[in-house]
Design an enzyme around this catalytic site. Sequence first.
Site, PDB file in Angstrom:
ATOM      1  CD  GLU A 101      35.926  20.711  10.416  1.00 49.43           C
ATOM      2  OE1 GLU A 101      34.798  20.173  10.188  1.00 49.43           O
ATOM      3  OE2 GLU A 101      36.904  19.762  10.583  1.00 49.43           O
ATOM      4  CB  CYS A 133      37.117  18.222   7.500  1.00 50.50           C
ATOM      5  SG  CYS A 133      37.456  16.360   8.272  1.00 50.50           S
ATOM      6  CE  LYS A 160      32.861  19.280   7.614  1.00 48.85           C
ATOM      7  NZ  LYS A 160      33.291  18.856   8.573  1.00 48.85           N
TER       8      LYS A 160
END
Length: 337
Positions: free
Chosen positions: A110, A223, A185
């Site tokens: 990321e 993440c 995300k």
Amino acid sequence: MQPDNPPSTAAATPVMSASGLGHTEPVPVRNYVTGTVTTPEPGSSGATTVVVHEPEAQPQPSTGAASARAMDIAVVQFAPGTDTVANLTALRAEVRTAAELGAELVIAPEYSMYSVLRLDERAVAAAEPLTGPFVNGLRGIAAEFGVHLVAGVLETPGSDQPAGRIYNTLVATTPDAEFAAVYRKVHLYDAFSSRESDVILPGPLDQTPTFSINGIVFGMQTCFDLRFPEGIRRIAAAGAHTLILPAQWIPGPGKVDQWTTLLRARAIENTIYVAAADQAAPRGSGASMIIAPTGAVLAELGDQPGIATARVDLEDLTQVRTTNPSLALRRFTIRGE
């Protein structure tokens, strides 16, 4: 479609080959528009340590259709900073090494494009559209080394989105320099005294970011998404055999233990492979790893830059799912499947 010319800086990088023989050479720079290659004078950007953990020996597929049921993948752990040109150059060197090790899919962390511990207006200023030079550079690197490449970028949103906020986006590119998948995300890191949502827009909930390589299906999350099993279950239900999880897992007390536990849990409960690429120290916790559908760790790194490889094998996955058919036995579904 040929991507635009990526940043042109490069430096000498000590590379540790799979056989353990080190060598130092200047990294060539390719112009993806003209196809020409130039070799700069050796620079001094520092060493890249390559760490490769091989899984236990397994039967190799023969020629023909069986060979499409297994492939080697790599997770890259490096330490991107605020210089997007230097980040792309460093990532290119890592992809080159991963390809030399036989990886057909390379997964970077990321925020590979731009990384700080605390997001602010600098990240907004660094963001680019998916047609910008950094993503075009990723596409060119994938084409140069003949791999699929996944990396995290900062993406400028469309004009219909609020000013001053951007997307935290994963881009998967193909050996043909095309897009395989894009994921923005969903779960933002508003925890542990951080507020990612001050700068980042949440991605839409109707995404199912999957792509296939020779019959093996990969799904993507980012993440903090790891802490929300519903999204990953949704990807497994959509047919994914492997979860790709780039991260910048911020260091802190107990964070590596939580990271490892959650990664293994997602693999076990969904009977999928998990390939997690974290940033190296100091902005990441490291501990990038590749995990089998049983929860066994096939390959892992410490907190320093490196590469780990392992094999994804659909025959092994089928055996696991036959022994433990948990996906087939579940009695609840995720809304939106």
